[in-house]
Design an enzyme around this catalytic site. Structure first.
Site, PDB file in Angstrom:
ATOM      1  N   CYS A   1     -19.882  -8.852 -35.997  1.00  0.00           N
ATOM      2  CA  CYS A   1     -20.089  -7.655 -35.314  1.00  0.00           C
ATOM      3  C   CYS A   1     -21.058  -7.597 -34.309  1.00  0.00           C
ATOM      4  O   CYS A   1     -22.212  -8.630 -34.383  1.00  0.00           O
ATOM      5  CB  CYS A   1     -20.259  -6.455 -36.356  1.00  0.00           C
TER       6      CYS A   1
ATOM      7  N   ARG B   1     -17.144 -10.024 -30.003  1.00  0.00           N
ATOM      8  CA  ARG B   1     -17.719 -10.016 -31.591  1.00  0.00           C
ATOM      9  C   ARG B   1     -17.041  -9.376 -32.614  1.00  0.00           C
ATOM     10  O   ARG B   1     -17.417  -9.569 -33.437  1.00  0.00           O
ATOM     11  CB  ARG B   1     -19.271  -9.753 -31.545  1.00  0.00           C
TER      12      ARG B   1
ATOM     13  N   TRP C   1     -16.231  -6.246 -36.556  1.00  0.00           N
ATOM     14  CA  TRP C   1     -15.394  -6.929 -37.455  1.00  0.00           C
ATOM     15  C   TRP C   1     -15.605  -6.901 -38.738  1.00  0.00           C
ATOM     16  O   TRP C   1     -16.473  -7.363 -39.268  1.00  0.00           O
ATOM     17  CB  TRP C   1     -15.630  -8.820 -36.891  1.00  0.00           C
TER      18      TRP C   1
ATOM     19  N   ASN D   1     -25.288  -6.297 -38.798  1.00  0.00           N
ATOM     20  CA  ASN D   1     -24.377  -7.616 -38.708  1.00  0.00           C
ATOM     21  C   ASN D   1     -24.523  -8.175 -39.784  1.00  0.00           C
ATOM     22  O   ASN D   1     -25.614  -8.806 -39.877  1.00  0.00           O
ATOM     23  CB  ASN D   1     -24.463  -8.066 -37.380  1.00  0.00           C
ATOM     24  N   GLY D   2     -23.585  -8.800 -40.505  1.00  0.00           N
ATOM     25  CA  GLY D   2     -23.801  -9.765 -41.530  1.00  0.00           C
ATOM     26  C   GLY D   2     -23.071  -9.394 -42.784  1.00  0.00           C
ATOM     27  O   GLY D   2     -22.071  -8.502 -42.788  1.00  0.00           O
TER      28      GLY D   2
ATOM     29  N   GLU E   1      -5.981 -28.841 -31.493  1.00  0.00           N
ATOM     30  CA  GLU E   1      -6.406 -27.886 -30.838  1.00  0.00           C
ATOM     31  C   GLU E   1      -5.332 -26.942 -30.519  1.00  0.00           C
ATOM     32  O   GLU E   1      -5.421 -25.750 -30.086  1.00  0.00           O
ATOM     33  CB  GLU E   1      -7.441 -28.268 -29.699  1.00  0.00           C
TER      34      GLU E   1
ATOM     35  N   LYS F   1      -4.808 -22.886 -30.765  1.00  0.00           N
ATOM     36  CA  LYS F   1      -4.885 -22.058 -29.782  1.00  0.00           C
ATOM     37  C   LYS F   1      -3.726 -21.127 -29.719  1.00  0.00           C
ATOM     38  O   LYS F   1      -3.629 -19.767 -29.584  1.00  0.00           O
ATOM     39  CB  LYS F   1      -4.847 -22.551 -28.388  1.00  0.00           C
TER      40      LYS F   1
ATOM     41  N   GLU G   1      -3.683 -18.490 -32.600  1.00  0.00           N
ATOM     42  CA  GLU G   1      -4.780 -17.533 -32.642  1.00  0.00           C
ATOM     43  C   GLU G   1      -4.446 -16.548 -31.789  1.00  0.00           C
ATOM     44  O   GLU G   1      -4.787 -15.340 -32.018  1.00  0.00           O
ATOM     45  CB  GLU G   1      -6.173 -17.929 -32.558  1.00  0.00           C
TER      46      GLU G   1
ATOM     47  N   HIS H   1       6.476 -37.630 -43.504  1.00  0.00           N
ATOM     48  CA  HIS H   1       6.020 -37.285 -44.607  1.00  0.00           C
ATOM     49  C   HIS H   1       6.002 -36.113 -45.126  1.00  0.00           C
ATOM     50  O   HIS H   1       5.305 -35.679 -45.808  1.00  0.00           O
ATOM     51  CB  HIS H   1       4.860 -38.156 -44.767  1.00  0.00           C
TER      52      HIS H   1
ATOM     53  N   LYS I   1     -15.431 -13.563 -31.833  1.00  0.00           N
ATOM     54  CA  LYS I   1     -15.843 -14.876 -31.145  1.00  0.00           C
ATOM     55  C   LYS I   1     -16.771 -15.504 -31.824  1.00  0.00           C
ATOM     56  O   LYS I   1     -16.683 -16.726 -32.325  1.00  0.00           O
ATOM     57  CB  LYS I   1     -16.582 -14.525 -29.765  1.00  0.00           C
TER      58      LYS I   1
END
Length: 589
Positions: free
Chosen positions: A2, A27, A72, A96-97, A461, A465, A468, A484, A584
């Site tokens: 947050c 955030r 968030w 925040n936390g 990567e 991307k 998300e 496999h 983020k």
């Protein structure tokens, strides 16, 4: 996660806090809220959804003191009720936390007859501070935070008190120092252009902030001194220029991230040699994109310096009983330098005797302050949730570190190759055509990225991307792993994206394309190997990259897979800058 901000001064707090929240929205953006001091009383305005929904609620309001929050969600679904600030009695608080013992605390408070209006962990903080408040706000905050287990960055406002109080433990918090006004925020972008200096709070700090001064104390309210540093955050960071999204803008800044990170490396090269002197084993830690950069760092160091390297997910490493020797050096890779799992893993490694090298884009972060040395990633502020230019900056820093570990020159040909590669990335950002493959992705039920060696790390990567920001399921695999198990997922509705940048491995990867196509799957190939492009033409859609030095190919293929994800998200109508459920800076565990 947050974002929080506080202001006290001679200007309109409503406008300043709102603008700060807009700059902190990367955030978290599940809900947002502002508390303003109006005629000595706390007035709270909060709403589910993006920050802009607050604007009609605060329009025309004048106040000299305010706190704000963009959320968030961790505990409690996104809703008006669960949005911050939370209030109780005379107290308003933003947090925040995560408060890990909130259930026990809430139960105790409810037994005392106190009523809760949300399902968040954060609301217990307002109740605790209110219960301890007898006229001294900082004392009430100091007593309350000693009851908390977990992590917190708090800003607290109290009716009848001409100051705000901030407290920090395991979540980032900075103070902005102005003239006749002062600020507090999660991150520097919230204070861009607002104050000449900042100071970074340490764990257990409590700051008392008024219009004219800031006083910092430890958990027992003993005065402590924190260094004031220049506020280098600039409002220009938030200018989109000619780009519709920050992700595209930041992709176009990849060449600068390569060049600037390369230049900054020279300033720390001698110190780096001292820190890694005698290293006989290296561990690279990271999460998400930073972990993928770490996989490339492992490959570089082992290839150039012939030192054994382990690349580990930081969230898993911290729960192991890792083997650390006197010759162990840990590279901790984090864009923000505040990633909770990476921080805790780094603290564990240091406690066991390892030397710590931070690879970060944030020079004032907790990770930077913890490390024995910082390898600076100079990518500039990254607003889009999905990492782009910070990833290429991390790759650049790890590539140069590997060369130095091997005793190679980091000037001359190696620097020229990086410069050439930066120029090629600039051309790709402007001219690479991924439109056909992006439409193929958008129409697929699943997309699988595969590659070998360096290309496998980039495949991971690319898959991350795409997931998300477009929400299309898929995975990244070593090309040889298809047979496999993963071939069972291949059908006419899936797409396999194959990355081929190593001529020696091109034939092996071409076999994987054939395996996909013969089972009815669609395929696309990202390559700078002419023979592979020629052989696979007609079987797969081809995206051509320019030729480059082998070990720098991930910089080019990274741009390609990130651009592919961007265009797919846009085609599907997704917001690439603010994907659902994400934020983020992952400052919670």
């Amino acid at each position: 996660m947050c974002g929080i901000i506080g202001y006290i001064g001679g200007k309109n707090a409503a406008e300043i806090v709102y603008e700060g929240l807009e700059n902190l929205e990367y955030r978290g953006y599940d809900s947002a809220g502002i508390a303003l001091k109006i005629e000595g009383k706390n007035a709270v305005f909060k709403k589910k959804g993006r920050v802009h929904k607050l604007l009609p609620l605060i329009e025309g309001i004048q106040s000299d003191t305010g706190i704000g929050h963009t959320r968030w969600a961790t505990h409690g679904k996104p809703s008006d009720e669960n949005a911050h600030p939370h209030t109780y009695g005379k107290i308003a608080v933003v947090h925040n936390g995560i408060i890990e013992n909130y259930g026990i605390l809430r139960g105790q408070l409810e037994k005392n007859g106190e009523k809760f209006t949300s399902s968040t962990d954060s609301e217990v903080i307002a109740h605790l501070i209110s219960s301890y408040y007898t006229g001294n706000l900082s004392e009430a905050v100091a007593r309350a935070v000693k009851m908390l287990e977990g992590s917190y960055a708090l800003i607290v406002m109290c009716e009848g008190v001409e100051e705000i109080v901030a407290a920090k433990y395991k979540s980032p918090l900075i103070i902005g120092l102005g003239y006749g006004e002062n600020f507090c925020a999660s991150d520097e972008p919230a204070l861009a252009g607002k104050c000449p200096q900042i100071c970074v709070l340490e764990d257990d700090d409590i700051a008392v902030i008024s219009k004219s001064e800031v006083a910092v104390f430890d958990s027992n309210l003993n005065p402590v001194t924190r260094q004031n540093i220049l506020n280098l955050a600039l409002p220009a960071v938030f200018d989109l220029g000619n780009c519709p999204h920050y992700m595209l803008k930041e992709l176009r800044e990849v060449p600068a991230s390569i060049k600037n990170t390369s230049s900054a490396f020279f300033d720390v090269a001698d110190s780096f040699k001292e820190v890694i002197s005698g290293a006989d084993r290296i561990i690279v830690l990271g999460c998400g994109t930073a972990y993928h950069a770490g996989l490339l760092g492992k490959r570089y160091i082992e290839s150039f310096a012939r030192i054994p390297v382990e690349a580990e997910n930081a969230g898993e490493f911290r729960y192991k009983n890792p083997v650390i020797t006197s010759g162990t050096v840990v590279f901790a890779v984090s864009q923000s330098g505040e990633t909770a799992d990476t921080l805790e893993a780094s603290k564990l490694a240091k406690s066991l005797g390892a030397k710590l090298v931070a690879v970060t884009n944030s020079p004032h972060s907790q990770l930077s302050r913890l490390a024995d040395l910082v390898l600076p990633v100079v990518a500039g502020s990254e607003i889009c949730v999905a990492a782009t230019k910070s990833y290429t900056g991390q790759i650049t820093a790890l590539y140069l570190a590997a060369l130095l570990l091997a005793g190679a020159e980091i000037s001359g040909e190696n620097t020229r190759n990086l410069g050439i590669c930066a120029g090629q990335c600039k051309d790709l950002c402007q001219n690479l055509n991924v439109e056909t493959v992006a439409h193929m992705c958008a129409q697929s039920s699943g997309v699988y990225f595969i590659g070998r060696d360096l290309d496998y790390a980039v495949a991971l990567e690319g898959s991350l991307k795409l997931k998300e920001i477009s929400y299309i399921p898929g995975e990244g695999y070593p090309a040889g792993e298809l047979k496999h198990g993963t071939l069972a997922l291949i059908d006419e509705n899936t797409l396999t994206v194959v990355i081929i940048t190593d001529e020696a491995l091109a034939g092996k990867c071409a076999n994987a394309v054939n395996e996909v196509v013969t089972r009815g799957g669609k395929a696309a190939v990202i390559t700078n190997v002419d023979s592979a492009a020629e052989e696979l033409k007609g079987q797969a859609e081809i995206i051509l990259l320019p030729k480059c030095e082998k070990y720098l190919s991930p910089l080019l293929s990274a741009v390609a897979v990130q651009m592919l994800a961007y265009r797919t998200a846009v085609i599907l109508g997704r917001n690439p800058d603010k994907p659902r459920n994400l934020a983020k800076s992952v400052t919670v565990e």
